[in-house]
Design a protein around this motif. Structure first.
Motif, PDB file in Angstrom:
ATOM      1  N   SER A 218       0.817  -1.214   0.000  1.00 24.16           N
ATOM      2  CA  SER A 218       0.000   0.000   0.000  1.00 24.16           C
ATOM      3  C   SER A 218       0.851   1.266   0.000  1.00 24.16           C
ATOM      4  CB  SER A 218      -0.934   0.006   1.213  1.00 24.16           C
ATOM      5  OG  SER A 218      -1.855  -1.066   1.143  1.00 24.16           O
ATOM      6  N   ARG A 219       2.115   1.162   0.379  1.00 16.89           N
ATOM      7  CA  ARG A 219       3.040   2.306   0.253  1.00 16.89           C
ATOM      8  C   ARG A 219       3.435   2.362  -1.217  1.00 16.89           C
ATOM      9  NH1 ARG A 219       5.234   4.225   5.068  1.00 16.89           N
ATOM     10  NH2 ARG A 219       7.035   5.040   3.950  1.00 16.89           N
ATOM     11  N   MET A 299      -1.887  -5.240 -13.837  1.00 18.91           N
ATOM     12  CA  MET A 299      -0.822  -5.159 -12.832  1.00 18.91           C
ATOM     13  C   MET A 299      -0.510  -3.709 -12.481  1.00 18.91           C
ATOM     14  SD  MET A 299       0.965  -7.134 -10.959  1.00 18.91           S
ATOM     15  CE  MET A 299       1.682  -6.360  -9.531  1.00 18.91           C
ATOM     16  N   THR A 300      -0.549  -2.829 -13.459  1.00 15.07           N
ATOM     17  CA  THR A 300      -0.309  -1.403 -13.208  1.00 15.07           C
ATOM     18  C   THR A 300      -1.404  -0.832 -12.312  1.00 15.07           C
ATOM     19  OG1 THR A 300       0.857  -1.092 -15.298  1.00 15.07           O
ATOM     20  CG2 THR A 300      -0.098   0.867 -14.289  1.00 15.07           C
ATOM     21  N   ILE A 301      -2.646  -1.162 -12.635  1.00 13.01           N
ATOM     22  CA  ILE A 301      -3.776  -0.684 -11.821  1.00 13.01           C
ATOM     23  C   ILE A 301      -3.648  -1.216 -10.399  1.00 13.01           C
ATOM     24  CG2 ILE A 301      -6.280  -0.707 -11.555  1.00 13.01           C
ATOM     25  CD1 ILE A 301      -6.452  -1.029 -14.629  1.00 13.01           C
ATOM     26  N   ALA A 302      -3.294  -2.496 -10.266  1.00 10.93           N
ATOM     27  CA  ALA A 302      -3.145  -3.106  -8.943  1.00 10.93           C
ATOM     28  C   ALA A 302      -2.099  -2.364  -8.117  1.00 10.93           C
ATOM     29  CB  ALA A 302      -2.762  -4.578  -9.090  1.00 10.93           C
ATOM     30  N   LYS A 303      -0.977  -1.990  -8.725  1.00  8.36           N
ATOM     31  CA  LYS A 303       0.072  -1.255  -8.004  1.00  8.36           C
ATOM     32  C   LYS A 303      -0.409   0.130  -7.606  1.00  8.36           C
ATOM     33  CE  LYS A 303       4.124  -3.602  -9.940  1.00  8.36           C
ATOM     34  NZ  LYS A 303       5.333  -3.466 -10.781  1.00  8.36           N
ATOM     35  N   TRP A 304      -1.140   0.787  -8.497  1.00  9.32           N
ATOM     36  CA  TRP A 304      -1.628   2.130  -8.178  1.00  9.32           C
ATOM     37  C   TRP A 304      -2.565   2.134  -6.976  1.00  9.32           C
ATOM     38  CZ3 TRP A 304      -2.940   4.084 -13.820  1.00  9.32           C
ATOM     39  CH2 TRP A 304      -1.741   4.453 -14.448  1.00  9.32           C
ATOM     40  N   VAL A 305      -3.366   1.070  -6.832  1.00  6.92           N
ATOM     41  CA  VAL A 305      -4.341   1.043  -5.734  1.00  6.92           C
ATOM     42  C   VAL A 305      -3.830   0.279  -4.512  1.00  6.92           C
ATOM     43  CG1 VAL A 305      -6.311   1.335  -7.258  1.00  6.92           C
ATOM     44  CG2 VAL A 305      -5.555  -0.983  -6.672  1.00  6.92           C
ATOM     45  N   GLY A 306      -2.578  -0.205  -4.577  1.00  8.44           N
ATOM     46  CA  GLY A 306      -1.973  -0.803  -3.391  1.00  8.44           C
ATOM     47  C   GLY A 306      -2.125  -2.284  -3.235  1.00  8.44           C
ATOM     48  N   HIS A 307      -2.391  -3.009  -4.328  1.00  5.00           N
ATOM     49  CA  HIS A 307      -2.424  -4.468  -4.286  1.00  5.00           C
ATOM     50  C   HIS A 307      -1.097  -5.008  -4.800  1.00  5.00           C
ATOM     51  CE1 HIS A 307      -6.527  -4.377  -3.157  1.00  5.00           C
ATOM     52  NE2 HIS A 307      -7.024  -4.068  -4.337  1.00  5.00           N
ATOM     53  N   THR A 308      -0.608  -6.072  -4.169  1.00  2.00           N
ATOM     54  CA  THR A 308       0.676  -6.630  -4.579  1.00  2.00           C
ATOM     55  C   THR A 308       0.566  -7.542  -5.798  1.00  2.00           C
ATOM     56  OG1 THR A 308       0.378  -8.427  -2.980  1.00  2.00           O
ATOM     57  CG2 THR A 308       1.657  -6.503  -2.263  1.00  2.00           C
ATOM     58  N   SER A 309      -0.664  -7.958  -6.125  1.00  2.61           N
ATOM     59  CA  SER A 309      -0.873  -8.791  -7.302  1.00  2.61           C
ATOM     60  C   SER A 309      -2.220  -8.428  -7.913  1.00  2.61           C
ATOM     61  CB  SER A 309      -0.844 -10.275  -6.936  1.00  2.61           C
ATOM     62  OG  SER A 309      -2.083 -10.678  -6.389  1.00  2.61           O
ATOM     63  N   PRO A 310      -2.443  -8.797  -9.172  1.00  7.96           N
ATOM     64  CA  PRO A 310      -3.725  -8.472  -9.819  1.00  7.96           C
ATOM     65  C   PRO A 310      -4.865  -9.390  -9.400  1.00  7.96           C
ATOM     66  CG  PRO A 310      -2.299  -9.632 -11.360  1.00  7.96           C
ATOM     67  CD  PRO A 310      -1.477  -9.399 -10.120  1.00  7.96           C
ATOM     68  N   MET A 312      -6.597  -9.811  -6.664  1.00  8.19           N
ATOM     69  CA  MET A 312      -7.715  -9.137  -6.011  1.00  8.19           C
ATOM     70  C   MET A 312      -8.571  -8.389  -7.026  1.00  8.19           C
ATOM     71  SD  MET A 312      -9.267  -8.311  -3.098  1.00  8.19           S
ATOM     72  CE  MET A 312      -8.155  -8.379  -1.701  1.00  8.19           C
ATOM     73  N   ILE A 313      -7.926  -7.779  -8.001  1.00  9.07           N
ATOM     74  CA  ILE A 313      -8.663  -7.056  -9.046  1.00  9.07           C
ATOM     75  C   ILE A 313      -9.580  -8.010  -9.797  1.00  9.07           C
ATOM     76  CG2 ILE A 313      -8.445  -5.676 -11.148  1.00  9.07           C
ATOM     77  CD1 ILE A 313      -7.412  -4.157  -8.779  1.00  9.07           C
ATOM     78  N   PHE A 314      -9.026  -9.152 -10.197  1.00  9.93           N
ATOM     79  CA  PHE A 314      -9.829 -10.133 -10.942  1.00  9.93           C
ATOM     80  C   PHE A 314     -10.971 -10.667 -10.091  1.00  9.93           C
ATOM     81  CE2 PHE A 314      -5.778 -10.847 -13.442  1.00  9.93           C
ATOM     82  CZ  PHE A 314      -6.271 -10.266 -14.608  1.00  9.93           C
ATOM     83  N   ASN A 315     -10.676 -10.957  -8.818  1.00  8.65           N
ATOM     84  CA  ASN A 315     -11.693 -11.545  -7.942  1.00  8.65           C
ATOM     85  C   ASN A 315     -12.862 -10.601  -7.685  1.00  8.65           C
ATOM     86  OD1 ASN A 315     -10.147 -13.843  -7.726  1.00  8.65           O
ATOM     87  ND2 ASN A 315      -9.293 -13.343  -5.720  1.00  8.65           N
ATOM     88  N   CYS A 316     -12.557  -9.336  -7.498  1.00  8.84           N
ATOM     89  CA  CYS A 316     -13.586  -8.384  -7.069  1.00  8.84           C
ATOM     90  C   CYS A 316     -14.290  -7.652  -8.213  1.00  8.84           C
ATOM     91  CB  CYS A 316     -12.979  -7.350  -6.127  1.00  8.84           C
ATOM     92  SG  CYS A 316     -12.374  -8.033  -4.575  1.00  8.84           S
ATOM     93  N   TYR A 317     -13.577  -7.458  -9.328  1.00 11.05           N
ATOM     94  CA  TYR A 317     -14.100  -6.543 -10.347  1.00 11.05           C
ATOM     95  C   TYR A 317     -14.344  -7.193 -11.706  1.00 11.05           C
ATOM     96  CZ  TYR A 317     -12.439  -3.208  -6.866  1.00 11.05           C
ATOM     97  OH  TYR A 317     -12.225  -2.515  -5.700  1.00 11.05           O
ATOM     98  N   ALA A 318     -14.161  -8.510 -11.792  1.00 13.23           N
ATOM     99  CA  ALA A 318     -14.242  -9.168 -13.096  1.00 13.23           C
ATOM    100  C   ALA A 318     -15.555  -8.888 -13.824  1.00 13.23           C
ATOM    101  CB  ALA A 318     -14.043 -10.671 -12.934  1.00 13.23           C
TER     102      ALA A 318
END
Length: 345
Positions: A218-219, A299-310, A312-318
């Protein structure tokens, strides 16, 4: 332990072990003294649940940030009210299960209780007070996956157009960076670099206290999109010269964004004619907007919002994703949003 005589009867003093004094019922004779000494030679009083609960809490105070510690402390207090004085070895799975079933709490909160109970009993296992952790045998309540409800582009535009002054700038920051609400409250001007067009996320703020970000991932560094820059410069004119927090109210840093939800956010949604959703949903909206722009790798979006891998993005927003392309220099909010921001100052 101390053996002594009162009125010719042998007593055992166990106050040093945290207990009281007790009569053996035996007359004070050399033979009876040997019996009492033999019986109590290896005596070790059972430690109660509260002893290990305090040990657990001391360790947690070192391990977690203050806001998380407060949550653990509340749960430990509740659990100790029920089990605190009981010898920890006497507490069975059925005792725990029956008590947890009596609580009027959400499945998520009950899971937090499970976590604390497991931790307390594990301290007793480490200390060789018990050999088995009964809390590990508890059945976890099933969690209903929360529904992600991002705002539509039309709703986002209406919210931004309706918000006033510094709160408009805060809303724009939320929609155009995906920052968590606690991260927004903790943002300082030293974290913003207008020349490099970046925002450094270094802390979160809750209940008036700064803490570390949610995870190490998240940093992070977030780009300032062209649509966002006018809002930040507008806000700099309000609080930038104080060289402190970006957002302040009544001359003081925001303790967190919970009060803003009542004082500013709900009112803005009502005036904009937008159904209520939490301020946190600005973050969801940013992620979905970025994904559907088709110009940013996950992966870029995941880094911008503080996730270490994509993942979570796939799981929540697919189900909200329509496409995925790659182009790192694209502002998905477009010229219309940039114009809206410029006019809103």
């Amino acid at each position: 332990m101390r053996i002594y005589t009162r009125n010719g009867t042998l007593y055992v003093d166990l106050r040093a072990e945290g207990l009281g004094r007790t009569s053996t019922g035996l007359k004070d004779t050399p033979y009876n003294r040997r019996i009492v000494e033999s019986e109590y030679a290896d005596y070790r009083p059972a430690k109660d649940f509260g002893y290990f609960a305090r040990m657990y809490l001391r360790n947690k105070e070192i391990e977690v940030k203050p806001s998380s510690f407060q949550k653990y402390a509340r749960i430990v207090s509740s659990v100790c009210a029920k089990f605190g004085d009981m010898p920890i070895g006497d507490i069975k799975v059925s005792n725990l299960s029956k008590w947890l079933d009596s609580l009027d709490v959400s499945p998520k909160t009950e899971r937090d209780y499970h976590t604390v109970l497991r931790g307390i009993f594990q301290e007793a296992v480490y200390d060789d007070e018990i050999t088995d952790n009964p809390a590990k045998k508890l059945r976890k309540p099933k969690l209903k996956k929360p529904e992600i409800e991002p705002f539509t582009p039309s709703e986002m535009e209406r919210i931004i157009a309706t918000a006033d002054g510094w709160f408009k700038n805060l809303v724009m920051l939320g929609f155009y960076t995906g920052m968590r609400t606690g991260e927004i409250a903790g943002l300082k001007w030293d974290d913003i670099d207008f020349n490099a067009k970046t925002i450094h996320v270094r802390r979160t703020r809750r209940k008036g206290m700064n803490g570390d970000t949610k995870t190490d991932g998240s940093r992070r560094i977030i780009p300032i999109l062209p649509s966002l820059e006018p809002a930040l410069r507008n806000q700099y004119g309000l609080t930038g010269l104080r060289n402190g927090y970006v957002f302040m109210k009544d001359g003081k840093p925001l303790p967190d964004t919970l009060r803003l939800n009542e004082s500013e956010w709900k009112s803005t949604l009502r005036r904009a004619g937008v159904p209520y959703r939490r301020m946190y949903n600005m973050r969801h909206t940013f992620i979905v907007t970025m994904l559907n722009s088709g110009h940013y790798p996950v992966m870029t979006i995941a880094k911008w919002v503080g996730h270490t891998s994509p993942q979570m993005i796939f799981n929540c927003y697919a189900k909200h994703v329509k496409s995925e392309l790659i182009n790192a220099d694209f502002d998905p909010f477009g010229d219309d949003f940039g114009t809206l921001l410029a006019q809103s100052g």
